[in-house]
Design a protein around this motif. Sequence first.
Motif, mmCIF file in Angstrom:
data_model
loop_
_atom_site.group_PDB
_atom_site.id
_atom_site.type_symbol
_atom_site.label_atom_id
_atom_site.label_comp_id
_atom_site.label_asym_id
_atom_site.label_seq_id
_atom_site.Cartn_x
_atom_site.Cartn_y
_atom_site.Cartn_z
ATOM 1 N N SER A 15 26.959 -3.358 55.644
ATOM 2 C CA SER A 15 26.087 -4.000 56.626
ATOM 3 C C SER A 15 26.356 -5.491 56.735
ATOM 4 C CB SER A 15 24.621 -3.784 56.223
ATOM 5 O OG SER A 15 23.768 -4.401 57.145
ATOM 6 N N SER A 16 26.253 -6.001 57.947
ATOM 7 C CA SER A 16 26.363 -7.446 58.163
ATOM 8 C C SER A 16 24.978 -8.079 58.309
ATOM 9 C CB SER A 16 27.210 -7.740 59.409
ATOM 10 O OG SER A 16 26.556 -7.274 60.572
ATOM 11 N N GLN A 17 23.918 -7.283 58.104
ATOM 12 C CA GLN A 17 22.569 -7.826 58.121
ATOM 13 C C GLN A 17 22.437 -8.787 56.939
ATOM 14 O OE1 GLN A 17 19.900 -6.459 60.540
ATOM 15 N NE2 GLN A 17 21.897 -6.027 61.400
ATOM 16 N N PRO A 18 21.720 -9.851 56.976
ATOM 17 C CA PRO A 18 20.645 -10.152 57.908
ATOM 18 C C PRO A 18 21.077 -10.902 59.169
ATOM 19 C CG PRO A 18 20.562 -11.750 56.149
ATOM 20 C CD PRO A 18 21.701 -10.798 55.839
ATOM 21 N N MET A 19 22.250 -11.522 59.200
ATOM 22 C CA MET A 19 22.603 -12.335 60.364
ATOM 23 C C MET A 19 23.504 -11.603 61.352
ATOM 24 S SD MET A 19 20.689 -14.779 59.738
ATOM 25 C CE MET A 19 21.072 -15.764 61.159
ATOM 26 N N GLY A 20 24.269 -10.625 60.906
ATOM 27 C CA GLY A 20 25.172 -9.894 61.785
ATOM 28 C C GLY A 20 24.464 -8.788 62.541
ATOM 29 N N GLN A 21 25.218 -8.123 63.410
ATOM 30 C CA GLN A 21 24.629 -7.094 64.271
ATOM 31 C C GLN A 21 25.244 -5.720 64.049
ATOM 32 O OE1 GLN A 21 25.618 -9.230 67.889
ATOM 33 N NE2 GLN A 21 23.478 -9.775 68.171
ATOM 34 N N TYR A 22 25.955 -5.544 62.948
ATOM 35 C CA TYR A 22 26.659 -4.291 62.716
ATOM 36 C C TYR A 22 26.376 -3.768 61.315
ATOM 37 C CZ TYR A 22 29.137 -5.865 66.829
ATOM 38 O OH TYR A 22 29.416 -6.310 68.087
ATOM 39 N N ALA A 23 26.382 -2.446 61.208
ATOM 40 C CA ALA A 23 26.339 -1.766 59.920
ATOM 41 C C ALA A 23 27.192 -0.520 60.074
ATOM 42 C CB ALA A 23 24.907 -1.400 59.525
ATOM 43 N N TRP A 24 28.184 -0.386 59.228
ATOM 44 C CA TRP A 24 29.100 0.749 59.304
ATOM 45 C C TRP A 24 28.753 1.764 58.243
ATOM 46 C CZ3 TRP A 24 32.012 1.206 63.413
ATOM 47 C CH2 TRP A 24 32.297 0.058 64.156
ATOM 48 N N ILE A 25 28.625 3.009 58.662
ATOM 49 C CA ILE A 25 28.385 4.132 57.753
ATOM 50 C C ILE A 25 29.704 4.858 57.562
ATOM 51 C CG2 ILE A 25 27.302 6.397 57.538
ATOM 52 C CD1 ILE A 25 24.961 5.313 59.171
ATOM 53 N N THR A 26 30.106 5.015 56.323
ATOM 54 C CA THR A 26 31.286 5.821 56.010
ATOM 55 C C THR A 26 30.836 6.930 55.069
ATOM 56 O OG1 THR A 26 32.789 3.951 56.276
ATOM 57 C CG2 THR A 26 33.585 5.809 54.965
ATOM 58 N N ASP A 27 30.975 8.173 55.534
ATOM 59 C CA ASP A 27 30.619 9.320 54.708
ATOM 60 C C ASP A 27 31.859 9.811 53.969
ATOM 61 O OD1 ASP A 27 27.956 9.270 55.474
ATOM 62 O OD2 ASP A 27 28.224 10.722 57.089
ATOM 63 N N VAL A 28 31.684 9.969 52.652
ATOM 64 C CA VAL A 28 32.767 10.438 51.784
ATOM 65 C C VAL A 28 32.318 11.778 51.208
ATOM 66 C CG1 VAL A 28 34.141 9.938 49.724
ATOM 67 C CG2 VAL A 28 33.415 8.063 51.233
ATOM 68 N N GLY A 29 33.130 12.817 51.422
ATOM 69 C CA GLY A 29 32.783 14.165 50.974
ATOM 70 C C GLY A 29 32.870 14.327 49.476
ATOM 71 N N PRO A 30 32.446 15.497 48.979
ATOM 72 C CA PRO A 30 32.499 15.763 47.537
ATOM 73 C C PRO A 30 33.917 15.682 46.972
ATOM 74 C CG PRO A 30 31.353 17.544 48.706
ATOM 75 C CD PRO A 30 31.880 16.599 49.737
#
Length: 170
Positions: free
Chosen positions: A61-76
């Motif tokens: 996440s780039s919060q608190p000042m940025g506007q993006y959050a990237w979710i990366t899902d990693v499998g088992p």
Amino acid sequence: MSIAIILRRGASLLGMAALLAACASPAGIQPGESGSAVTARLGRPTLERPLPGGGQRLIYSSQPMGQYAWITDVGPDGKVIGTTQALTSERFRMLDSGHWDTDRLLFEFGPPAEITRVGLRGEQIVWGYRFREDGVWNSLMYVYVTDKGVVTRYHPGPDPLMEPRFQLGM
């Protein structure tokens, strides 16, 4: 208009497009890549959460000042399943269905930019996420949460830090 001016303008436009593309993808994360390669390249994620069927959700996440959050899902198996930009108008519409609480907010959007309290009676907690509404406007998504952590409503609004009319002295 000379050819040199046209070429400079074209190069300038390409440079701006490259900058925008850099904001649009997280360091080239590819499905099938190992999760350990992602963390080696990007560092420790802002937040990690277990996936229901095994594996991990990594949130950068780039919060608190940025506007993006990237979710990366990693499998088992330790391989990347996919990557998604979490803070979009489209994804915030998920709040319209199902039961939402603070755990689910963290799982789907990561930590907020700010947490405030509002209201004279029936005070509520408001989680504010900075994002680009419809990919254009500097906005905050205000998500209202009870003291028990249950989401009651949400709405976007202009981000006061990005709006000159909200600055002191204006």
